[in-house]
Write an enzyme that holds these catalytic residues in place. Structure first.
Site, PDB file in Angstrom:
ATOM      1  N   LYS A  22       0.837  -1.216   0.000  1.00  0.00           N
ATOM      2  CA  LYS A  22       0.000   0.000   0.000  1.00  0.00           C
ATOM      3  C   LYS A  22       0.862   1.253   0.000  1.00  0.00           C
ATOM      4  O   LYS A  22       0.667   2.163  -0.800  1.00  0.00           O
ATOM      5  CB  LYS A  22      -0.910  -0.016   1.241  1.00  0.00           C
ATOM      6  CG  LYS A  22      -1.561   1.320   1.536  1.00  0.00           C
ATOM      7  CD  LYS A  22      -2.553   1.232   2.671  1.00  0.00           C
ATOM      8  CE  LYS A  22      -2.017   1.574   4.039  1.00  0.00           C
ATOM      9  NZ  LYS A  22      -1.641   2.977   4.225  1.00  0.00           N
ATOM     10  N   ASN A  23       1.818   1.297   0.930  1.00  0.00           N
ATOM     11  CA  ASN A  23       2.562   2.543   1.107  1.00  0.00           C
ATOM     12  C   ASN A  23       3.577   2.800  -0.001  1.00  0.00           C
ATOM     13  O   ASN A  23       4.129   3.898  -0.093  1.00  0.00           O
ATOM     14  CB  ASN A  23       3.245   2.568   2.486  1.00  0.00           C
ATOM     15  CG  ASN A  23       2.225   2.728   3.602  1.00  0.00           C
ATOM     16  OD1 ASN A  23       1.039   2.959   3.330  1.00  0.00           O
ATOM     17  ND2 ASN A  23       2.677   2.611   4.849  1.00  0.00           N
ATOM     18  N   CYS A 119      -6.581   7.745   8.836  1.00  0.00           N
ATOM     19  CA  CYS A 119      -6.539   6.880  10.015  1.00  0.00           C
ATOM     20  C   CYS A 119      -6.299   7.697  11.284  1.00  0.00           C
ATOM     21  O   CYS A 119      -5.467   8.598  11.292  1.00  0.00           O
ATOM     22  CB  CYS A 119      -5.440   5.843   9.863  1.00  0.00           C
ATOM     23  SG  CYS A 119      -6.072   4.194   9.559  1.00  0.00           S
ATOM     24  N   ARG A 124      -1.133  14.029  13.641  1.00  0.00           N
ATOM     25  CA  ARG A 124      -0.353  13.799  12.406  1.00  0.00           C
ATOM     26  C   ARG A 124      -0.184  15.126  11.679  1.00  0.00           C
ATOM     27  O   ARG A 124      -0.846  15.404  10.683  1.00  0.00           O
ATOM     28  CB  ARG A 124      -1.028  12.756  11.525  1.00  0.00           C
ATOM     29  CG  ARG A 124      -1.026  11.398  12.183  1.00  0.00           C
ATOM     30  CD  ARG A 124      -1.614  10.335  11.303  1.00  0.00           C
ATOM     31  NE  ARG A 124      -0.655   9.805  10.361  1.00  0.00           N
ATOM     32  CZ  ARG A 124      -0.919   8.758   9.588  1.00  0.00           C
ATOM     33  NH1 ARG A 124      -2.064   8.157   9.637  1.00  0.00           N
ATOM     34  NH2 ARG A 124       0.010   8.319   8.750  1.00  0.00           N
ATOM     35  N   ASP A 310       3.787   0.577  12.270  1.00  0.00           N
ATOM     36  CA  ASP A 310       2.619  -0.104  11.700  1.00  0.00           C
ATOM     37  C   ASP A 310       2.524  -1.575  12.112  1.00  0.00           C
ATOM     38  O   ASP A 310       1.538  -2.239  11.797  1.00  0.00           O
ATOM     39  CB  ASP A 310       2.647  -0.011  10.155  1.00  0.00           C
ATOM     40  CG  ASP A 310       2.304   1.385   9.672  1.00  0.00           C
ATOM     41  OD1 ASP A 310       1.875   2.220  10.491  1.00  0.00           O
ATOM     42  OD2 ASP A 310       2.465   1.644   8.466  1.00  0.00           O
ATOM     43  N   ARG A 402      -8.867  -0.691   4.020  1.00  0.00           N
ATOM     44  CA  ARG A 402      -7.993   0.370   3.496  1.00  0.00           C
ATOM     45  C   ARG A 402      -6.633  -0.193   3.113  1.00  0.00           C
ATOM     46  O   ARG A 402      -5.955   0.358   2.252  1.00  0.00           O
ATOM     47  CB  ARG A 402      -7.787   1.462   4.556  1.00  0.00           C
ATOM     48  CG  ARG A 402      -9.046   2.208   4.893  1.00  0.00           C
ATOM     49  CD  ARG A 402      -8.761   3.299   5.883  1.00  0.00           C
ATOM     50  NE  ARG A 402      -8.280   4.454   5.154  1.00  0.00           N
ATOM     51  CZ  ARG A 402      -8.624   5.705   5.387  1.00  0.00           C
ATOM     52  NH1 ARG A 402      -9.458   5.963   6.370  1.00  0.00           N
ATOM     53  NH2 ARG A 402      -8.142   6.682   4.684  1.00  0.00           N
TER      54      ARG A 402
HETATM   55  C1  UD1 Z   1       3.730   6.921   6.671  1.00  0.00           C
HETATM   56  C2  UD1 Z   1       2.935   5.666   6.408  1.00  0.00           C
HETATM   57  C3  UD1 Z   1       2.383   5.110   7.718  1.00  0.00           C
HETATM   58  C4  UD1 Z   1       3.520   4.882   8.708  1.00  0.00           C
HETATM   59  C5  UD1 Z   1       4.358   6.141   8.863  1.00  0.00           C
HETATM   60  C6  UD1 Z   1       5.609   5.934   9.708  1.00  0.00           C
HETATM   61  C7  UD1 Z   1       2.011   6.007   4.196  1.00  0.00           C
HETATM   62  C8  UD1 Z   1       0.795   6.252   3.359  1.00  0.00           C
HETATM   63  N1  UD1 Z   1       1.817   6.004   5.527  1.00  0.00           N
HETATM   64  O1  UD1 Z   1       2.862   7.880   7.258  1.00  0.00           O
HETATM   65  O2  UD1 Z   1       1.731   3.870   7.419  1.00  0.00           O
HETATM   66  O3  UD1 Z   1       2.968   4.553   9.968  1.00  0.00           O
HETATM   67  O4  UD1 Z   1       4.805   6.616   7.566  1.00  0.00           O
HETATM   68  O5  UD1 Z   1       6.377   4.915   9.170  1.00  0.00           O
HETATM   69  O6  UD1 Z   1       3.091   5.782   3.686  1.00  0.00           O
HETATM   70  N2  UD1 Z   1       5.613  14.512  11.418  1.00  0.00           N
HETATM   71  C9  UD1 Z   1       5.589  15.832  11.805  1.00  0.00           C
HETATM   72  N3  UD1 Z   1       5.375  16.777  10.838  1.00  0.00           N
HETATM   73  C10 UD1 Z   1       5.199  16.442   9.535  1.00  0.00           C
HETATM   74  C11 UD1 Z   1       5.232  15.104   9.167  1.00  0.00           C
HETATM   75  C12 UD1 Z   1       5.435  14.138  10.124  1.00  0.00           C
HETATM   76  O7  UD1 Z   1       5.750  16.164  12.976  1.00  0.00           O
HETATM   77  O8  UD1 Z   1       5.015  17.354   8.707  1.00  0.00           O
HETATM   78  C13 UD1 Z   1       5.831  13.454  12.442  1.00  0.00           C
HETATM   79  C14 UD1 Z   1       4.592  12.577  12.630  1.00  0.00           C
HETATM   80  O9  UD1 Z   1       3.677  13.145  13.533  1.00  0.00           O
HETATM   81  C15 UD1 Z   1       5.217  11.312  13.147  1.00  0.00           C
HETATM   82  C16 UD1 Z   1       6.550  11.257  12.406  1.00  0.00           C
HETATM   83  O10 UD1 Z   1       6.815  12.570  11.960  1.00  0.00           O
HETATM   84  O11 UD1 Z   1       5.457  11.449  14.532  1.00  0.00           O
HETATM   85  C17 UD1 Z   1       6.613  10.312  11.236  1.00  0.00           C
HETATM   86  O12 UD1 Z   1       5.487  10.523  10.407  1.00  0.00           O
HETATM   87  P1  UD1 Z   1       5.532  10.274   8.844  1.00  0.00           P
HETATM   88  O13 UD1 Z   1       6.735   9.473   8.494  1.00  0.00           O
HETATM   89  O14 UD1 Z   1       5.342  11.577   8.149  1.00  0.00           O
HETATM   90  O15 UD1 Z   1       4.244   9.394   8.617  1.00  0.00           O
HETATM   91  P2  UD1 Z   1       3.299   9.402   7.340  1.00  0.00           P
HETATM   92  O16 UD1 Z   1       4.078   9.746   6.124  1.00  0.00           O
HETATM   93  O17 UD1 Z   1       2.065  10.159   7.645  1.00  0.00           O
END
Ligand code: UD1
Length: 429
Positions: A22-23, A119, A124, A310, A402
């Site tokens: 998926k990711n 989710c 986030r 995850d 999903r």
């Molecule tokens: C992606 C994955 C999700 C996985 C996560 C971490 C997809 C579609 N989803 O989510 O399944 O659980 O990576 O491996 O690929 N953060 C900030 N500011 C930002 C962005 C992130 O503070 O602008 C923080 C988040 O709150 C979190 C951390 O960074 O604590 C990592 O998040 P991130 O890697 O961005 O997760 P996603 O890309 O949303």
């Protein structure tokens, strides 16, 4: 509303081919907006999130009637002129819509979309996405819950991530591969899904160096071309079934999964007493378990190659059946502990102390009704139910769709007794 009914207590035996990731598929679908000509994604998972993304990119990609669609060959994607305004409602319910910002800037030159939904796994934020795009020269405003961005062709830039973010890095990569000049990103995510996105883009003609390391360099190119690409197997789906086998005992063979992507998970499963055999040449993993599990004392999630957030809920489920106590700390999403509350309803011995969950294995787990609070929580509750003699109902299972093509089909294939049920929603009349 759909539910799963599980009658547990059966060992899992058999072979499964793991669905595409998926990711990996979602950002690659967004990347096709940048390509000239048709792309065919083989092994793209047929899941709800892919259909959400498909609907959004059919909308912005000028494909009236949906020229991006699943065919016998795979998911075919072909876009006309790209528009920067994706469907509002779809973005609201779909977190990964945020990775369209970079692709829309690079193609339409602007985007206007609401803050993404999706989710419910804690706070986030998307501040790195916005700061990063600004660092590359884009103007991004936040107004009345909407995000609005503009850029001519980007001219190069530098961004250091305060913390490695998968989605924010995907956005910056997509914004810059067709820009002018050079781009340097530091403290980058090293997740396999980032490597897959870059691999896809490089095959389409992009100039990217350093994928899978914490420093990525990109030289913008004028043109990217449509290609055929096979989406690699989903490491979280594979990990879920491995944990299930740890819970029920059994002997399963998983095909189409690169074991190197699951090293952290395999290490923990081995400590619980499972035997794991990997055949890297053939992308296969075999897991044997006699159903007697020892708790690992602690699991902390971290960005790749650390233990994946995850997989944390599924490990909570496994810990609920193990001898001893396991402390679980999610360092990536600080409040991702809703599975613990649901496991308690099944008799699990769970203590929470704000920043962590301590689970002590118990033989007193019993059937009951629980609710999937999010995608991985749902999967964790299903595999917990497989270990319980008696009937467990998992409500709100739409979340599971999903990310899992058909968890019922897969587990039934391995010998589980599991049934989908559609429940009429009460209208309140
Ligand atoms: C992606 C994955 C999700 C996985 C996560 C971490 C997809 C579609 N989803 O989510 O399944 O659980 O990576 O491996 O690929 N953060 C900030 N500011 C930002 C962005 C992130 O503070 O602008 C923080 C988040 O709150 C979190 C951390 O960074 O604590 C990592 O998040 P991130 O890697 O961005 O997760 P996603 O890309 O949303």
């Amino acid at each position: 509303m759909c539910e799963l009914e599980v009658r547990g207590g059966r060992r899992l035996e058999g072979t499964l081919v793991i669905q595409g990731s998926k990711n990996s598929a979602l950002p690659i679908m967004a990347a096709t907006l940048l390509l000239d000509g048709e792309t065919v994604l083989k092994d793209c998972p047929d899941i709800l999130d892919v259909h959400e993304m498909l609907a959004i990119i059919n909308g912005v990609g000028g494909c009236d009637g949906g020229s991006c669609r699943f065919t016998g060959e795979g998911l075919r994607l072909l876009h006309n002129k790209v528009d920067g305004v994706p469907d509002y409602e779809s973005c609201m319910r779909f977190r990964a819509s945020s990775i369209l910002m970079g692709a829309l800037l690079a193609t339409a030159g602007f985007f206007a979309m609401p803050y993404p939904g999706g989710c419910r796994i804690g706070r986030r934020p998307i501040d790195y996405h916005i700061e990063g795009l600004r660092a590359l020269g884009a103007e991004v405003e936040e107004k009345d819950g909407m995000l609005i961005g503009y850029a001519g062709r980007l001219k190069g830039g530098y961004y250091r991530f305060p913390y490695p973010s998968v989605g924010a890095l995907e956005n910056l990569i997509l914004a810059s591969v067709k820009g002018k000049g050079e781009y340097l990103f530091e403290n980058c995510s090293k997740e396999p899904e980032i490597v897959d996105l870059c691999d896809f883009l490089m095959r389409a003609g992009a100039d990217i160096e350093g994928t899978g390391t914490d420093t990525i360099r990109i030289k913008g190119v004028e043109k990217l071309n449509g290609i055929q690409y096979r989406v690699p197997g989903d490491r979280i789906v594979a990990g879920t079934y491995m944990a299930a086998c740890g819970i029920t005992g059994g002997n399963i063979r998983l095909r189409n999964i690169e074991s190197a992507r699951l090293e952290g998970v395999i290490e923990v499963l081995k400590k619980t007493g499972c035997h794991v055999f990997t055949d890297a040449g053939n992308d296969e993993i075999i897991i044997l378990s006699d159903g007697r599990r020892k708790a690992v004392s602690s699991i902390e999630t971290a960005p790749y190659p650390g233990f994946p957030t995850d997989m944390q809920p599924q490990m909570m489920a496994l810990a609920a059946f193990s001898t001893g106590s396991c402390r679980i700390v999610d360092k990536v999403f600080e409040s991702r502990y809703r599975t613990a509350e649901e496991l308690k309803k099944l008799g699990a011995d769970v203590r929470t102390d704000g920043g962590s969950v301590i689970i002590t294995g118990s033989e007193r787990l019993h059937g009951g009704a629980v609710r999937a609070a999010d995608l991985r929580c749902g999967a964790a509750l299903v595999i917990a139910a497989l270990g319980i003699y008696g009937k467990t109902i998992i409500e709100d299972c739409g979340y599971i769709m999903r990310g899992y093509e058909d968890i019922q089909r897969d587990l039934e294939e391995l010998g589980a007794d599991i049934l989908w049920r559609i429940k009429e929603e009460s209208t309140g009349n």
